[in-house]
Design an enzyme around this catalytic site. Sequence first.
Site, PDB file in Angstrom:
ATOM      1  N   HIS A  72     -10.110  13.924 -23.005  1.00 38.09           N
ATOM      2  CA  HIS A  72      -9.710  12.886 -23.954  1.00 38.09           C
ATOM      3  C   HIS A  72      -8.239  13.046 -24.342  1.00 38.09           C
ATOM      4  O   HIS A  72      -7.498  12.064 -24.434  1.00 38.09           O
ATOM      5  CB  HIS A  72     -10.571  12.964 -25.213  1.00 38.09           C
ATOM      6  CG  HIS A  72     -11.904  12.296 -25.094  1.00 38.09           C
ATOM      7  ND1 HIS A  72     -12.053  10.985 -24.697  1.00 38.09           N
ATOM      8  CD2 HIS A  72     -13.165  12.761 -25.342  1.00 38.09           C
ATOM      9  CE1 HIS A  72     -13.343  10.663 -24.694  1.00 38.09           C
ATOM     10  NE2 HIS A  72     -14.029  11.724 -25.081  1.00 38.09           N
ATOM     11  N   HIS A 121     -14.751  17.837 -21.049  1.00 39.42           N
ATOM     12  CA  HIS A 121     -14.782  16.426 -21.433  1.00 39.42           C
ATOM     13  C   HIS A 121     -13.853  16.173 -22.621  1.00 39.42           C
ATOM     14  O   HIS A 121     -13.091  15.191 -22.627  1.00 39.42           O
ATOM     15  CB  HIS A 121     -16.216  16.034 -21.784  1.00 39.42           C
ATOM     16  CG  HIS A 121     -16.359  14.669 -22.377  1.00 39.42           C
ATOM     17  ND1 HIS A 121     -16.603  13.544 -21.630  1.00 39.42           N
ATOM     18  CD2 HIS A 121     -16.274  14.246 -23.668  1.00 39.42           C
ATOM     19  CE1 HIS A 121     -16.678  12.490 -22.419  1.00 39.42           C
ATOM     20  NE2 HIS A 121     -16.484  12.887 -23.663  1.00 39.42           N
ATOM     21  N   GLU A 122     -13.898  17.058 -23.610  1.00 41.98           N
ATOM     22  CA  GLU A 122     -13.064  16.859 -24.805  1.00 41.98           C
ATOM     23  C   GLU A 122     -11.585  17.041 -24.486  1.00 41.98           C
ATOM     24  O   GLU A 122     -10.736  16.290 -24.981  1.00 41.98           O
ATOM     25  CB  GLU A 122     -13.502  17.819 -25.915  1.00 41.98           C
ATOM     26  CG  GLU A 122     -14.956  17.664 -26.354  1.00 41.98           C
ATOM     27  CD  GLU A 122     -15.295  16.253 -26.808  1.00 41.98           C
ATOM     28  OE1 GLU A 122     -14.387  15.546 -27.298  1.00 41.98           O
ATOM     29  OE2 GLU A 122     -16.462  15.847 -26.673  1.00 41.98           O
ATOM     30  N   GLU A 155     -14.897   7.124 -22.678  1.00 49.21           N
ATOM     31  CA  GLU A 155     -15.912   8.154 -22.480  1.00 49.21           C
ATOM     32  C   GLU A 155     -16.187   8.376 -20.992  1.00 49.21           C
ATOM     33  O   GLU A 155     -16.297   9.514 -20.524  1.00 49.21           O
ATOM     34  CB  GLU A 155     -17.205   7.766 -23.203  1.00 49.21           C
ATOM     35  CG  GLU A 155     -17.129   7.849 -24.712  1.00 49.21           C
ATOM     36  CD  GLU A 155     -16.914   9.264 -25.199  1.00 49.21           C
ATOM     37  OE1 GLU A 155     -17.391  10.216 -24.552  1.00 49.21           O
ATOM     38  OE2 GLU A 155     -16.252   9.431 -26.238  1.00 49.21           O
TER      39      GLU A 155
END
Length: 269
Positions: free
Chosen positions: A132, A128-129, A191
């Site tokens: 980004h 997920h990070e 997100e």
Amino acid sequence: MKKIISAVMMSLAVALLSGCDTHTSPTGRNQTLLFSDTDMAQMGQASFTRMKQNLPINRNPALNAYVDCITSRLLEALPQASGQHWEVVVFDSPQVNAFALPGGYIGIYTGMLRVANTPDELAAVIGHEIAHVLSSHGNEQASRSEMKNWGLKAIDWALDMGEVEHRDMVMAALGLGAEVGISLPFGRDQETEADIIGLQLMARAGFNPQAAIALWQNMARVSGRQPLEILSTHPSHDSRIEDLSAQQSQAQAIYLKARTNSLPVCRLP
């Protein structure tokens, strides 16, 4: 009242003019990016350097090998795997958090390891990070903040020129409106996008995407009561779990294909 309307119209014109230079995110969403990749990499490096100077770093060999194993598999699954070098640091902190910065920097807080209980769950966090960064979300946020500042300065100037009464109250209300109406909903879009891209990334790396749902169920248990979603930069846990569940069919197909490869086993320390 006419003067206030004129000021608001001017702010809208500024916002529209500022948003003309658009890019497309990996999921096809329009983005406004005002900064170069080089600028963002320099900002990421500076931020990561400050964090390493100010936060204690975990030196446990087994724990670092575990995190490195998961991260390496994720990075090798990137389409541009032969590109930039990534630096990974485990910080000793009770915070349940992790991050990735432009330029290739990943930080994991030891507090997150108490919530991400399995290699697959931690892969969901790190994926997920990384998503980004892949999606230029840092650039997007910096650009949105810059445009918001321009807009508020233009409104302040217009209110001053128009001698509007209760100027401070109007500016305070507009500041809250810009924050809730622009920055925060946009953060939720980021997100959700990172959830989708991260889910696909962990699947390509041979981690079970079902673990992303388990992770957010864990997060819901430890986080307690959340603020109203309309005033939060993040989707609610329920919304996240619902969206991740809807993506499972596609992600599982990627995972079933990827897990047949010979992959390193990342063992809990």
